[in-house]
Design an enzyme around this catalytic site. Sequence first.
Site, PDB file in Angstrom:
ATOM      1  N   ILE A 127       0.459  -3.668  -2.742  1.00  0.00           N
ATOM      2  CA  ILE A 127      -0.235  -2.477  -2.386  1.00  0.00           C
ATOM      3  C   ILE A 127       0.852  -1.441  -2.353  1.00  0.00           C
ATOM      4  CG2 ILE A 127      -1.819  -3.429  -1.327  1.00  0.00           C
ATOM      5  CD1 ILE A 127      -0.707  -2.057   1.201  1.00  0.00           C
ATOM      6  N   ASP A 128       2.140  -1.710  -2.092  1.00  0.00           N
ATOM      7  CA  ASP A 128       3.093  -0.487  -1.832  1.00  0.00           C
ATOM      8  C   ASP A 128       3.748   0.283  -3.238  1.00  0.00           C
ATOM      9  OD1 ASP A 128       3.066  -1.557   1.019  1.00  0.00           O
ATOM     10  OD2 ASP A 128       4.951  -2.885   0.297  1.00  0.00           O
ATOM     11  N   ARG A 163      -9.006  19.346  16.942  1.00  0.00           N
ATOM     12  CA  ARG A 163      -7.789  18.609  17.325  1.00  0.00           C
ATOM     13  C   ARG A 163      -6.937  18.411  15.875  1.00  0.00           C
ATOM     14  NH1 ARG A 163     -11.046  13.690  19.754  1.00  0.00           N
ATOM     15  NH2 ARG A 163     -10.965  14.225  22.080  1.00  0.00           N
ATOM     16  N   MET A 170       0.381   2.024   5.396  1.00  0.00           N
ATOM     17  CA  MET A 170       1.652   1.209   5.003  1.00  0.00           C
ATOM     18  C   MET A 170       2.241   1.869   3.800  1.00  0.00           C
ATOM     19  SD  MET A 170      -0.470  -2.439   5.263  1.00  0.00           S
ATOM     20  CE  MET A 170      -0.364  -3.251   6.924  1.00  0.00           C
ATOM     21  N   GLY A 171       2.999   0.697   3.309  1.00  0.00           N
ATOM     22  CA  GLY A 171       3.908   1.229   2.070  1.00  0.00           C
ATOM     23  C   GLY A 171       5.262   0.590   2.220  1.00  0.00           C
ATOM     24  N   GLU A 222       4.588   4.408   7.141  1.00  0.00           N
ATOM     25  CA  GLU A 222       5.152   3.398   8.246  1.00  0.00           C
ATOM     26  C   GLU A 222       6.755   3.404   8.363  1.00  0.00           C
ATOM     27  OE1 GLU A 222       3.592  -0.446   7.931  1.00  0.00           O
ATOM     28  OE2 GLU A 222       4.381  -0.678   5.532  1.00  0.00           O
TER      29      GLU A 222
HETATM   30  O1  F6P Z   1       3.921  -5.069   1.496  1.00  0.00           O
HETATM   31  C1  F6P Z   1       2.591  -4.984   1.654  1.00  0.00           C
HETATM   32  C2  F6P Z   1       2.397  -4.605   3.150  1.00  0.00           C
HETATM   33  O2  F6P Z   1       1.107  -4.466   3.610  1.00  0.00           O
HETATM   34  C3  F6P Z   1       3.432  -3.563   3.885  1.00  0.00           C
HETATM   35  O3  F6P Z   1       2.636  -2.236   3.215  1.00  0.00           O
HETATM   36  C4  F6P Z   1       3.508  -3.636   5.199  1.00  0.00           C
HETATM   37  O4  F6P Z   1       4.633  -3.198   5.690  1.00  0.00           O
HETATM   38  C5  F6P Z   1       3.430  -5.210   5.205  1.00  0.00           C
HETATM   39  O5  F6P Z   1       3.086  -5.733   4.069  1.00  0.00           O
HETATM   40  C6  F6P Z   1       2.586  -6.026   6.451  1.00  0.00           C
HETATM   41  O6  F6P Z   1       3.004  -7.269   6.442  1.00  0.00           O
HETATM   42  P1  F6P Z   1       2.075  -8.497   7.239  1.00  0.00           P
HETATM   43  O7  F6P Z   1       0.849  -8.419   6.716  1.00  0.00           O
HETATM   44  O8  F6P Z   1       3.131  -9.599   7.053  1.00  0.00           O
HETATM   45  O9  F6P Z   1       1.969  -7.806   8.770  1.00  0.00           O
END
Ligand code: F6P
Length: 343
Positions: A127-128, A163, A170-171, A222
């Site tokens: 997804i990143d 607000r 994520m990423g 993140e």
């Molecule tokens: O690489 C995909 C991802 O969703 C990242 O965006 C995220 O940091 C990580 O995986 C989270 O991993 P997990 O599901 O192991 O917490």
Amino acid sequence: MKIGLMTSGGDCPGLNAVIRGAVLHGIKTYGHEFVGFRDGWRGVLEGDVVDLPRTRVRGLAREGGTILGTSRTNPYDGPNGGPERIAVTLERHHVDAVVAIGGEGTLAGAKRLAEAGLPVVGVPKTIDNDLQATDYTFGFDTAVQIATDAMDRLRTTGESHHRAMVAEVMGRHVGWIALHSGMSAGAHAVLIPEQQVPMDQVAEWVTEVHERGRSPLVVVAEGFIPEGIDEVVAGRGTEASGRPRLGGVGEYVTERLEAMTGIETRNTILGHIQRGGAPTGFDRVLATRFGLSVVDLVHEKQWGKMVAIRGTDMVRVPFDEALSGLKTVPQHRWDEAKVLFGR
Ligand code: F6P
């Protein structure tokens, strides 16, 4: 041929569409047979295999998650790991080729195994959207859509209460999800790992927006590292592999903004919601095309390669190319987006 499919690493909307595309094309065009390994490399190491007849992939393109399960098992770990042991397991199950569907970690393992002589090919997934050698990975568009929908909702509640709203997405170490969802939702600031933006600047953007009667929306990737902090915020520690579990920077940004601007500010971490549920139409098509394309790769015994998309074309690239570094957000994409920030 008997082809073994496996999905490995974090799950991703579109994995099932890859499986369906591969099985349908392989059976209908070439008469190949398919099995699936359960839970990524774990299933390969332990010979945990399930049959994948045509009936098993019916209606799968629209289903989120992966019917095969996934894990972050390393194919070189444990008593069954490494190319020699895996070769024995493949032979025992009469599997002639392995299709590894995964991100950077999975493809790195696949590359080593292919170099050791095993019949392995790949399908890029994350997804990143941080893999080199492919313009897009499936799952990214879905994550952006989910984040956009969530931010639209944050906007209405934010406006009602006057607000400022912060959304952490994520990423990992790149800002693609943040940039695209932020642009799509009309964010007033987007903070990504590739750009060091001083908090003074963010506070200025937030204040300007608030002063003209709007609810400021700040999107934080993140992996963003705020000034004065040495490393990524990993509120949930590290995995066994030493990989940081990212998350928590949104809370830091929220507290700082509230203190600096005096505007009531709330944080929302979107987390795994971004990876769940049905893939978008774009991702279903991309994933299906990857599934179709990788079967041709296997049929031609092009081991050590993976499928990719360039523009609108399916292409084949060596694993090396995909693993030559992270695909980060380039400067010109940031400059383009920045015009939209603040007032
Ligand atoms: O690489 C995909 C991802 O969703 C990242 O965006 C995220 O940091 C990580 O995986 C989270 O991993 P997990 O599901 O192991 O917490």
